[in-house]
Motif scaffolding. Structure first.
Motif, mmCIF file in Angstrom:
data_model
loop_
_atom_site.group_PDB
_atom_site.id
_atom_site.type_symbol
_atom_site.label_atom_id
_atom_site.label_comp_id
_atom_site.label_asym_id
_atom_site.label_seq_id
_atom_site.Cartn_x
_atom_site.Cartn_y
_atom_site.Cartn_z
ATOM 1 N N VAL A 1 -12.481 -1.448 71.389
ATOM 2 C CA VAL A 1 -12.383 -0.433 72.535
ATOM 3 C C VAL A 1 -11.242 0.788 71.687
ATOM 4 O O VAL A 1 -10.114 0.337 71.292
ATOM 5 N N LEU A 2 -11.858 1.771 71.966
ATOM 6 C CA LEU A 2 -11.040 2.739 71.400
ATOM 7 C C LEU A 2 -9.900 3.458 72.206
ATOM 8 O O LEU A 2 -10.227 3.524 73.525
ATOM 9 N N PRO A 3 -8.957 4.148 71.713
ATOM 10 C CA PRO A 3 -7.921 4.621 72.683
ATOM 11 C C PRO A 3 -8.542 6.201 73.264
ATOM 12 O O PRO A 3 -9.179 6.724 72.663
ATOM 13 N N GLU A 4 -8.435 6.426 74.272
ATOM 14 C CA GLU A 4 -8.783 7.586 75.077
ATOM 15 C C GLU A 4 -7.707 8.735 74.836
ATOM 16 O O GLU A 4 -6.364 8.137 74.347
ATOM 17 N N PRO B 1 -29.111 0.240 76.787
ATOM 18 C CA PRO B 1 -28.074 0.852 77.179
ATOM 19 C C PRO B 1 -26.788 0.078 76.296
ATOM 20 O O PRO B 1 -26.017 -0.682 77.164
ATOM 21 N N TRP B 2 -26.873 0.227 75.150
ATOM 22 C CA TRP B 2 -25.830 -0.289 74.253
ATOM 23 C C TRP B 2 -25.115 0.693 73.550
ATOM 24 O O TRP B 2 -25.513 1.920 73.607
ATOM 25 N N SER B 3 -23.788 0.412 73.224
ATOM 26 C CA SER B 3 -22.935 1.391 72.422
ATOM 27 C C SER B 3 -22.744 1.070 70.882
ATOM 28 O O SER B 3 -22.504 -0.238 70.809
ATOM 29 N N VAL B 4 -22.218 1.936 70.352
ATOM 30 C CA VAL B 4 -21.748 1.724 68.632
ATOM 31 C C VAL B 4 -20.400 2.457 68.888
ATOM 32 O O VAL B 4 -20.163 3.559 68.867
ATOM 33 N N THR B 5 -19.508 1.562 68.005
ATOM 34 C CA THR B 5 -18.237 2.032 67.996
ATOM 35 C C THR B 5 -17.581 2.057 66.823
ATOM 36 O O THR B 5 -18.050 0.802 66.088
ATOM 37 N N GLN B 6 -17.238 2.857 65.904
ATOM 38 C CA GLN B 6 -16.423 2.567 64.480
ATOM 39 C C GLN B 6 -15.014 2.820 64.626
ATOM 40 O O GLN B 6 -14.442 3.516 65.086
ATOM 41 N N LEU B 7 -14.390 2.011 63.538
ATOM 42 C CA LEU B 7 -13.111 2.140 63.561
ATOM 43 C C LEU B 7 -12.856 2.076 62.071
ATOM 44 O O LEU B 7 -12.700 0.928 61.441
ATOM 45 N N GLY B 8 -12.975 3.090 61.193
ATOM 46 C CA GLY B 8 -12.782 3.399 59.791
ATOM 47 C C GLY B 8 -13.991 2.435 59.181
ATOM 48 O O GLY B 8 -15.277 2.780 59.520
ATOM 49 N N ALA B 9 -13.524 1.192 58.596
ATOM 50 C CA ALA B 9 -14.668 0.701 57.800
ATOM 51 C C ALA B 9 -15.325 -0.346 58.616
ATOM 52 O O ALA B 9 -16.191 -1.287 58.062
ATOM 53 N N ARG B 10 -15.256 -0.474 59.861
ATOM 54 C CA ARG B 10 -15.634 -1.531 60.945
ATOM 55 C C ARG B 10 -16.532 -0.914 62.038
ATOM 56 O O ARG B 10 -16.008 0.181 62.269
ATOM 57 N N VAL B 11 -17.498 -1.533 62.175
ATOM 58 C CA VAL B 11 -18.712 -1.180 63.326
ATOM 59 C C VAL B 11 -18.786 -2.012 64.115
ATOM 60 O O VAL B 11 -19.110 -3.244 63.663
ATOM 61 N N GLU B 12 -19.015 -1.855 65.458
ATOM 62 C CA GLU B 12 -19.394 -2.871 66.390
ATOM 63 C C GLU B 12 -20.549 -2.392 67.304
ATOM 64 O O GLU B 12 -20.453 -1.148 67.951
ATOM 65 N N TYR B 13 -21.341 -3.297 67.899
ATOM 66 C CA TYR B 13 -22.278 -2.824 68.887
ATOM 67 C C TYR B 13 -21.930 -3.681 70.010
ATOM 68 O O TYR B 13 -21.723 -4.703 69.758
ATOM 69 N N ARG B 14 -22.225 -3.135 71.251
ATOM 70 C CA ARG B 14 -21.887 -3.745 72.541
ATOM 71 C C ARG B 14 -22.833 -3.554 73.435
ATOM 72 O O ARG B 14 -23.408 -2.320 73.362
ATOM 73 N N PHE B 15 -23.083 -4.544 74.450
ATOM 74 C CA PHE B 15 -24.084 -4.324 75.411
ATOM 75 C C PHE B 15 -23.839 -3.535 76.567
ATOM 76 O O PHE B 15 -23.993 -4.063 77.555
ATOM 77 N N ALA B 16 -23.442 -2.433 76.435
ATOM 78 C CA ALA B 16 -22.785 -1.459 77.676
ATOM 79 C C ALA B 16 -22.959 0.071 76.780
ATOM 80 O O ALA B 16 -22.573 0.235 75.898
ATOM 81 N N SER B 17 -23.239 0.849 77.728
ATOM 82 C CA SER B 17 -23.168 2.054 77.540
ATOM 83 C C SER B 17 -22.783 3.136 78.808
ATOM 84 O O SER B 17 -23.298 2.926 79.915
ATOM 85 N N PRO B 18 -21.699 3.924 78.700
ATOM 86 C CA PRO B 18 -20.936 4.206 77.643
ATOM 87 C C PRO B 18 -19.999 3.121 77.106
ATOM 88 O O PRO B 18 -20.035 2.067 77.721
ATOM 89 N N ALA B 19 -19.464 3.033 75.801
ATOM 90 C CA ALA B 19 -18.643 2.047 75.187
ATOM 91 C C ALA B 19 -17.504 1.865 76.332
ATOM 92 O O ALA B 19 -16.881 2.700 76.956
ATOM 93 N N PRO B 20 -17.293 0.305 76.641
ATOM 94 C CA PRO B 20 -16.173 0.012 77.509
ATOM 95 C C PRO B 20 -14.831 0.715 77.133
ATOM 96 O O PRO B 20 -14.592 0.686 75.907
ATOM 97 N N SER B 21 -14.230 0.930 78.070
ATOM 98 C CA SER B 21 -12.579 1.559 77.647
ATOM 99 C C SER B 21 -11.425 0.796 78.056
ATOM 100 O O SER B 21 -10.237 1.079 77.625
ATOM 101 N N SER B 22 -11.961 -0.419 78.465
ATOM 102 C CA SER B 22 -10.522 -1.690 78.546
ATOM 103 C C SER B 22 -11.251 -2.881 78.282
ATOM 104 O O SER B 22 -12.256 -3.117 77.947
ATOM 105 N N GLY B 23 -10.171 -3.711 77.869
ATOM 106 C CA GLY B 23 -10.723 -5.231 77.400
ATOM 107 C C GLY B 23 -11.470 -6.080 78.784
ATOM 108 O O GLY B 23 -12.532 -6.414 78.251
ATOM 109 N N GLY B 24 -11.069 -5.635 79.790
ATOM 110 C CA GLY B 24 -11.532 -6.165 80.915
ATOM 111 C C GLY B 24 -13.047 -5.762 80.904
ATOM 112 O O GLY B 24 -14.082 -6.735 81.225
ATOM 113 N N ALA B 25 -13.393 -4.683 81.034
ATOM 114 C CA ALA B 25 -14.729 -3.758 80.986
ATOM 115 C C ALA B 25 -15.537 -4.603 80.005
ATOM 116 O O ALA B 25 -16.676 -4.782 80.198
ATOM 117 N N SER B 26 -15.045 -4.395 78.778
ATOM 118 C CA SER B 26 -15.676 -5.051 77.600
ATOM 119 C C SER B 26 -16.267 -6.598 77.460
ATOM 120 O O SER B 26 -17.076 -6.954 77.307
#
Ligand code: PMP
Length: 448
Positions: free
Chosen positions: A229-232, A366-391
């Protein structure tokens, strides 16, 4: 859009295939009667194939199991092997050090080198060592409680900072703080030691800090253990401003966000924490943790004669800072996880993210893909969740197990807990292409 009957049938088929082709792993698992849960640590039972893959050897970005299968490894020991498996400079340094005394309980010169390197990378100047990231967080918490005289620690909902008692708190379904579901043997009600706010929720953070009893906010600059979950925009600056305003210290746990770059998210995003904690990756696979303190915090602590920082005051461990750990950290930071390596790993990760996005878009998932430098994650929600609870709410263990088992059966290893893929210096674009080919085939079977 996912037919659940089809999903169950596919998962059963993949598990049967896994069982048929992993006989030696199955035997090893069946034979381990004197291990609790048949595994060295009970979390190893999180195995999409139905039982764990038993490792025979690992080098670079590859793991070979006892049945002779070789995998492209994007799990990389859930970050502990970010430097790749058994990188040569670390192996050489460890071999040399191993013959020169493993537990003398005396400082070695490499420790100061590592402290200086971490200070340069993360911007906080005074470092201490532990054996795990969990302990780095625990000891930072003790020091910050001591220095503030405040009892509580604030964390983000669905964070993970290791088995730190104070961190096992979530925002419950009714919006009230609650113990994390399944927490094993909490020493006391966590809502009396901790406060919690959703990530990216500055109003919630301010409401909790305003109680005036929070010694420190312990957070990852981006959440990584509930998907990424990336910072807004403005969130992290807001956290810093609020922690200063309410007299709480700020701890950046960089254990996973180290993937952002050579100085983690702290350096990449120009953050100004009072404390940085880290572990795993900096030892190239050899156990180590570390925490770094700002100069003012370190001198405040050093000036407190009432704190036992030397003997049994609660911030020590016999093997912390042992020669093997610090020499491994020096080799890792000096020769393997260099700025140039991070640049290459991040580029490969961008290729990984782009390829997964292409498949997700092609199938209209309806999935999203997020990158944090050398790390990538796919999640079964789109847009990418913006909090731990939503994720957390977007978790889908059945799809996850199917994808992991499908990938395992075709030579690709992801981290068992979610859909994380990490690149090490040895990961190649061809490895990424292998993942994409198998991932696209899995998705085709699932929804095609
Ligand atoms: N902090 C973070 C952010 C982590 O992800 C983890 C483990 N995944 C830890 C701390 C704890 O690390 P360890 O289990 O090595 O102590």
């Amino acid at each position: 859009m996912i037919d659940r009957d089809r999903l169950s049938a596919l998962l059963a088929r993949e598990r049967a295939e896994f069982a048929a082709t992993h006989a030696r792993s199955a035997d090893a698992y069946a034979a381990a009667r004197n291990l609790f849960g048949r595994v060295p640590m009970t979390w190893m039972n999180k195995a999409a194939g139905g039982f764990p893959v038993y490792a025979a050897s690992a080098r670079g970005a590859r793991v070979t199991d006892v049945d002779g299968h070789t995998y492209v490894d994007f799990c990389l020991g859930d970050t502990a092997a970010m430097a790749g498996h058994s990188p040569a400079p670390v192996v050489d340094a460890v071999r040399r050090a191993a013959g020169d005394g493993l537990a003398t309980m005396l400082p070695t010169e490499d420790a100061a080198w590592v402290g200086a390197e971490l200070a340069g990378r993360f911007g906080v100047p005074r470092w201490s060592f532990t054996l795990t990231a969990t302990d780095a967080n625990r000891w930072a918490i003790r020091l910050l409680r001591a220095v503030t005289g405040r009892p509580r620690i604030l964390v983000n909902s669905y964070c993970y900072h290791g088995s730190v008692d104070e961190s096992l708190i979530v925002v419950g379904p009714d919006g009230e703080p609650a113990g994390r579901p399944g927490n094993v043997g909490a020493p006391c009600d966590v809502t009396t030691t901790s406060r919690v706010a959703e990530y990216n929720d500055l109003a919630g953070l301010e409401r909790e800090l305003a109680h005036g009893d929070v010694a420190a906010v312990l957070m990852e600059p981006a959440l990584t253990n509930i998907g990424i979950v990336l910072p807004e925009p403005g969130y992290l600056a807001g956290v810093r401003e609020l922690t200063r305003r309410y007299g709480s210290y700020l701890v950046n746990d960089e254990t996973h966000t180290f993937s952002t770059g050579p100085g983690g998210a702290t350096a990449a995003w120009e953050l100004e924490p009072d404390v940085v904690t880290i572990g795993k990756a900096i030892g190239g696979g050899v156990p180590i943790g570390a925490y770094g303190l700002s100069a003012s915090l370190a001198s405040l602590l050093a000036g407190r004669d009432d704190l036992d920082l030397v003997d049994m005051g609660g911030v020590g461990g016999t093997l912390a800072g042992n020669p093997l750990s610090v020499t491994a950290a020096r080799a890792t930071l000096e020769h393997v996880l260099t700025p140039a390596a991070f640049a290459r790993m991040t580029k490969v990760a961008s290729t990984f993210a782009a390829g997964v996005r292409e498949v997700v878009d092609r199938f209209g998932l309806p999935w999203s893909v997020t990158q944090l430098g050398a790390r990538v994650e796919y999640r079964f929600a789109s847009p990418a969740p913006s909090s731990g609870g939503a994720s957390a709410a977007a978790a889908d263990p059945d799809i996850e197990d199917f994808l992991h088992a499908y990938l395992l059966n075709r030579g690709v290893l992801l981290t068992p807990f979610h859909n994380m893929a990490l690149m090490c210096p040895a990961t190649t674009p061809a490895d990424v292409a292998t993942h994409h080919e198998v991932f696209a085939a899995a998705v085709t079977e699932l929804v095609g």
